[in-house]
Write an enzyme that holds these catalytic residues in place. Structure first.
Site, PDB file in Angstrom:
ATOM      1  CB  SER A  20      42.511  32.281  40.753  1.00 16.91           C
ATOM      2  OG  SER A  20      41.254  33.463  40.947  1.00 16.91           O
ATOM      3  CE1 TYR A  41      41.089  27.779  37.506  1.00 17.35           C
ATOM      4  CE2 TYR A  41      40.908  29.288  39.650  1.00 17.35           C
ATOM      5  CZ  TYR A  41      41.789  28.705  38.927  1.00 17.35           C
ATOM      6  OH  TYR A  41      42.585  29.555  37.710  1.00 17.35           O
TER       7      TYR A  41
END
Length: 224
Positions: A131, A144
């Site tokens: 990501s 995250y």
């Protein structure tokens, strides 16, 4: 002989889209998810030659079951966001952060370790889904994002250590998935593309086999 791809977290979202795209391209699929009913429905949707193996990637017995079908490609897609709304690091519950690391970092590494012997023998490849939160310091993404940063560094080291295997850490971009909606509770994410939008770029990646490295699917030029 059909090429075999293991795709974790394939019952919905990006994993389901990638599995469907590879099945349409003639691959044999081995897919997993934690909820058996969801995985069965996904396998019916994927169609073609697909083996559904329900279970949790943190479970060693489940990881062994996935590898029992061989592998030319391992796609470590399964992951969790963590708490939602996303807490700041100053108040992030450490037990939940530990789970984020176990699912997003340790489990895919463990599955990769198990897969490496067969991947080496077949000149195979590993895709670790990452990501932009791994490389950008977005407020509220400390859990995250730092887990995905660990995945990226581990991927880079793996690429240096395993020259017989392609290793790509792949940023698919912001997509209209349930996890992305969980990251923005109450917000409209309808402007994000569906996961199916990145499938052509993903298929081009695994068939053209560029050198190991970080890949933004949006940057790939897909032949017409």
């Amino acid at each position: 002989m059909k090429r075999v791809a293991i795709i974790t977290g394939a019952s919905r979202g990006l994993g389901l889209a990638l599995a469907t795209g590879l099945s349409e391209a003639g691959w044999r699929l081995v897919v997993d998810a934690r909820t058996p009913a969801d995985l069965t429905a996904a396998a019916e949707w994927i169609g073609g030659d697909v083996v559904a193996v329900p279970g949790d990637v943190r479970d060693p017995a489940h990881r062994a079951a996935l590898l029992g079908h061989g592998a030319d490609l391992l796609v470590n897609n399964a992951g969790i966001l963590g708490p939602s709304p996303r807490p700041r690091l100053a108040s992030y519950p450490l037990d939940e952060l530990r789970e984020v690391y176990e699912v997003n970092v340790l489990a895919p590494l463990a599955l990769t370790q198990l897969a490496l012997p067969v991947l080496r023998s077949r000149a195979g490849a590993v895709v670790n889904v990452t990501s932009d939160a791994a490389v950008e310091p977005y407020e509220g993404w400390g859990g995250y994002g730092s887990a995905k940063a660990a995945v990226e560094q581990a991927s880079a080291v793996l690429a240096a250590e395993e020259p017989a295997v392609r290793v790509w850490w792949v940023d698919p971009g912001d997509l209209r998935t349930r996890m992305h909606q969980e990251a923005f509770p109450g917000e409209d994410i309808g402007d994000r593309p569906l996961p199916e939008a990145v499938v052509p770029a993903f298929r081009h990646l695994v068939t053209s086999r560029p050198p190991s490295g970080r890949v933004r699917l949006a940057d790939l030029t897909v032949p017409a």
